[in-house]
Design an enzyme around this catalytic site. Structure first.
Site, PDB file in Angstrom:
ATOM      1  N   ASN A  93       0.868  -1.179   0.000  1.00 61.99           N
ATOM      2  CA  ASN A  93       0.000   0.000   0.000  1.00 61.99           C
ATOM      3  C   ASN A  93       0.910   1.236   0.000  1.00 61.99           C
ATOM      4  O   ASN A  93       1.519   1.544   1.014  1.00 61.99           O
ATOM      5  CB  ASN A  93      -0.895  -0.028   1.254  1.00 61.99           C
ATOM      6  CG  ASN A  93      -1.701   1.245   1.415  1.00 61.99           C
ATOM      7  OD1 ASN A  93      -1.795   2.053   0.495  1.00 61.99           O
ATOM      8  ND2 ASN A  93      -2.292   1.419   2.589  1.00 61.99           N
ATOM      9  N   TRP A  94       0.978   1.891  -1.132  1.00 63.18           N
ATOM     10  CA  TRP A  94       1.894   3.030  -1.251  1.00 63.18           C
ATOM     11  C   TRP A  94       1.351   4.317  -0.652  1.00 63.18           C
ATOM     12  O   TRP A  94       2.048   5.318  -0.587  1.00 63.18           O
ATOM     13  CB  TRP A  94       2.240   3.252  -2.734  1.00 63.18           C
ATOM     14  CG  TRP A  94       3.305   2.326  -3.232  1.00 63.18           C
ATOM     15  CD1 TRP A  94       3.627   1.103  -2.727  1.00 63.18           C
ATOM     16  CD2 TRP A  94       4.194   2.553  -4.318  1.00 63.18           C
ATOM     17  NE1 TRP A  94       4.654   0.549  -3.431  1.00 63.18           N
ATOM     18  CE2 TRP A  94       5.019   1.417  -4.424  1.00 63.18           C
ATOM     19  CE3 TRP A  94       4.366   3.590  -5.228  1.00 63.18           C
ATOM     20  CZ2 TRP A  94       6.013   1.304  -5.392  1.00 63.18           C
ATOM     21  CZ3 TRP A  94       5.341   3.476  -6.197  1.00 63.18           C
ATOM     22  CH2 TRP A  94       6.164   2.339  -6.269  1.00 63.18           C
ATOM     23  N   LYS A  95       0.077   4.304  -0.281  1.00 63.72           N
ATOM     24  CA  LYS A  95      -0.556   5.511   0.275  1.00 63.72           C
ATOM     25  C   LYS A  95      -0.307   6.701  -0.672  1.00 63.72           C
ATOM     26  O   LYS A  95      -0.262   6.509  -1.883  1.00 63.72           O
ATOM     27  CB  LYS A  95      -0.054   5.773   1.691  1.00 63.72           C
ATOM     28  CG  LYS A  95      -0.149   4.518   2.559  1.00 63.72           C
ATOM     29  CD  LYS A  95       0.036   4.783   4.006  1.00 63.72           C
ATOM     30  CE  LYS A  95       0.026   3.467   4.750  1.00 63.72           C
ATOM     31  NZ  LYS A  95      -0.033   3.611   6.183  1.00 63.72           N
ATOM     32  N   HIS A 110      -9.489   1.200   4.690  1.00 64.40           N
ATOM     33  CA  HIS A 110      -8.239   1.375   5.434  1.00 64.40           C
ATOM     34  C   HIS A 110      -8.507   2.328   6.601  1.00 64.40           C
ATOM     35  O   HIS A 110      -9.308   3.259   6.483  1.00 64.40           O
ATOM     36  CB  HIS A 110      -7.160   1.950   4.498  1.00 64.40           C
ATOM     37  CG  HIS A 110      -5.801   1.921   5.113  1.00 64.40           C
ATOM     38  ND1 HIS A 110      -5.403   2.841   6.055  1.00 64.40           N
ATOM     39  CD2 HIS A 110      -4.758   1.068   4.952  1.00 64.40           C
ATOM     40  CE1 HIS A 110      -4.164   2.566   6.430  1.00 64.40           C
ATOM     41  NE2 HIS A 110      -3.750   1.490   5.780  1.00 64.40           N
ATOM     42  N   GLU A 168      -6.932   4.719   7.714  1.00 65.56           N
ATOM     43  CA  GLU A 168      -6.704   6.144   7.412  1.00 65.56           C
ATOM     44  C   GLU A 168      -7.902   6.749   6.684  1.00 65.56           C
ATOM     45  O   GLU A 168      -8.205   7.926   6.851  1.00 65.56           O
ATOM     46  CB  GLU A 168      -5.401   6.306   6.602  1.00 65.56           C
ATOM     47  CG  GLU A 168      -4.185   6.073   7.499  1.00 65.56           C
ATOM     48  CD  GLU A 168      -2.937   5.582   6.783  1.00 65.56           C
ATOM     49  OE1 GLU A 168      -2.894   5.618   5.537  1.00 65.56           O
ATOM     50  OE2 GLU A 168      -2.006   5.138   7.476  1.00 65.56           O
ATOM     51  N   GLU A 174      -5.525  -5.094  10.317  1.00 61.73           N
ATOM     52  CA  GLU A 174      -4.487  -4.083  10.534  1.00 61.73           C
ATOM     53  C   GLU A 174      -4.770  -3.321  11.828  1.00 61.73           C
ATOM     54  O   GLU A 174      -5.532  -2.333  11.818  1.00 61.73           O
ATOM     55  CB  GLU A 174      -4.490  -3.067   9.383  1.00 61.73           C
ATOM     56  CG  GLU A 174      -4.141  -3.648   8.035  1.00 61.73           C
ATOM     57  CD  GLU A 174      -3.535  -2.575   7.132  1.00 61.73           C
ATOM     58  OE1 GLU A 174      -2.411  -2.772   6.687  1.00 61.73           O
ATOM     59  OE2 GLU A 174      -4.173  -1.542   6.905  1.00 61.73           O
ATOM     60  N   GLY A 197       2.566   1.882  10.892  1.00 67.34           N
ATOM     61  CA  GLY A 197       3.618   2.904  10.857  1.00 67.34           C
ATOM     62  C   GLY A 197       4.324   3.147  12.183  1.00 67.34           C
ATOM     63  O   GLY A 197       5.104   4.087  12.306  1.00 67.34           O
ATOM     64  N   SER A 210       3.252  -2.453  10.249  1.00 71.99           N
ATOM     65  CA  SER A 210       4.685  -2.541  10.553  1.00 71.99           C
ATOM     66  C   SER A 210       5.335  -3.865  10.147  1.00 71.99           C
ATOM     67  O   SER A 210       6.271  -4.328  10.813  1.00 71.99           O
ATOM     68  CB  SER A 210       4.938  -2.264  12.041  1.00 71.99           C
ATOM     69  OG  SER A 210       4.626  -0.923  12.341  1.00 71.99           O
ATOM     70  N   GLY A 266       2.903  -1.359   4.229  1.00 71.71           N
ATOM     71  CA  GLY A 266       2.901   0.070   3.921  1.00 71.71           C
ATOM     72  C   GLY A 266       4.308   0.556   3.630  1.00 71.71           C
ATOM     73  O   GLY A 266       4.859   0.328   2.546  1.00 71.71           O
ATOM     74  N   GLY A 267       4.935   1.175   4.623  1.00 69.69           N
ATOM     75  CA  GLY A 267       6.255   1.789   4.460  1.00 69.69           C
ATOM     76  C   GLY A 267       7.289   0.902   3.770  1.00 69.69           C
ATOM     77  O   GLY A 267       8.015   1.370   2.880  1.00 69.69           O
TER      78      GLY A 267
END
Ligand code: PEP
Length: 252
Positions: free
Chosen positions: A12-14, A99, A101, A169, A175, A214, A235-236
């Protein structure tokens, strides 16, 4: 890692990436080709602006490309919205919905997510629905209650199990570098699996349940080995080829 596991590793590149990121797609395509993954599917979900160029580049590759959201509407006067069929039109194969967010910063309710899921499942998109508890809810011992409610309300009664994926999640793990104990991941994934089977029958065993929050090269192997974990939403660590590759190394 169990050899029989059929894994999905999704990035997930956001709100990250530019046209320069096409180089990461090329590296991933090459890597997937040399690895000859049998039981692992790899998906990246960049922002809307990059989907078309990514799918064009990855056309003949096994790398899948998806989106991070879609509308609950099919077509029409909805400024700023993108429908599932528009995603399919540019070669998208998947969509992430619900998600945390989006739930938090865009006030997305379970009802809205439910309608988006129905809309996405009306096309052939692999539909990844995210569920997760806050730290406050976890500390009060409410994790399973929260997950159960999100699951019940965000999924429609009518689903195509082949295209349905759940991502657990925990919000506090996203994160933060923190992850739940392996046993806690097992308990939540097992709970989700049982709820899906009781609602949709045995065919729901086909629904993959990903863990997200994470995931990195240090913890991926242990997480992916947990029973009922069918992959990861990353993610990251999906933004840098070397980090994402290091996670993929544990698959197969
Ligand atoms: C996510 O937000 O979907 C996610 C898993 O993020 P990270 O891996 O950076 O915690």
């Amino acid at each position: 890692m169990s050899k029989n596991k059929n894994l999905l590793i999704a990035g997930n590149w956001k709100m990250n990436g530019s046209r320069r990121s096409l180089s990461i797609v090329s590296l991933l395509m090459k890597y997937i080709k040399t690895k000859k993954f049998k039981n692992t599917h790899v998906l990246i979900c960049p922002p809307f602006t990059l989907i078309n160029s990514f799918t064009t580049l990855a056309k003949r590759s096994k790398l899948m490309v998806g989106a991070q959201d879609c509308s609950n509407k099919a077509l029409g006067a909805y400024t700023g919205e993108v429908s599932p069929s528009m995603l399919v039109d540019v070669g998208s194969q998947a969509v992430i919905l619900g998600h945390s967010e989006r739930r938090e910063y865009h006030n997305e309710s379970n009802k809205l997510i439910h309608d988006k899921v129905s809309n996405a499942l009306g096309t052939d998109l692999l539909t990844i629905v995210c569920l997760g508890e806050s730290l406050f809810q976890k500390k009060r011992g409410n994790t399973l209650r929260v997950i159960g409610e999100q699951l019940r309300k965000s999924l429609p009664d009518n689903i195509n199990v082949k295209n349905m994926v759940i991502a657990y999640e925990p919000i506090w793990a996203i994160g933060s570098g923190l992850i739940p104990e392996n046993d806690d991941i097992y308990k939540v994934h097992h709970f989700i699996s049982q709820k899906l089977i009781s609602r949709y029958g045995n065919k729901a065993k086909k629904i993959k349940i990903l863990y997200g929050g994470s995931v990195n090269k240090k913890n991926a192997s242990a997480i992916l080995s947990i029973q009922y974990v069918d992959g990861a939403l990353v993610g990251g660590a999906s933004l840098k080829f070397s980090d994402f590759k290091a996670i993929l190394e544990f698959c197969n």
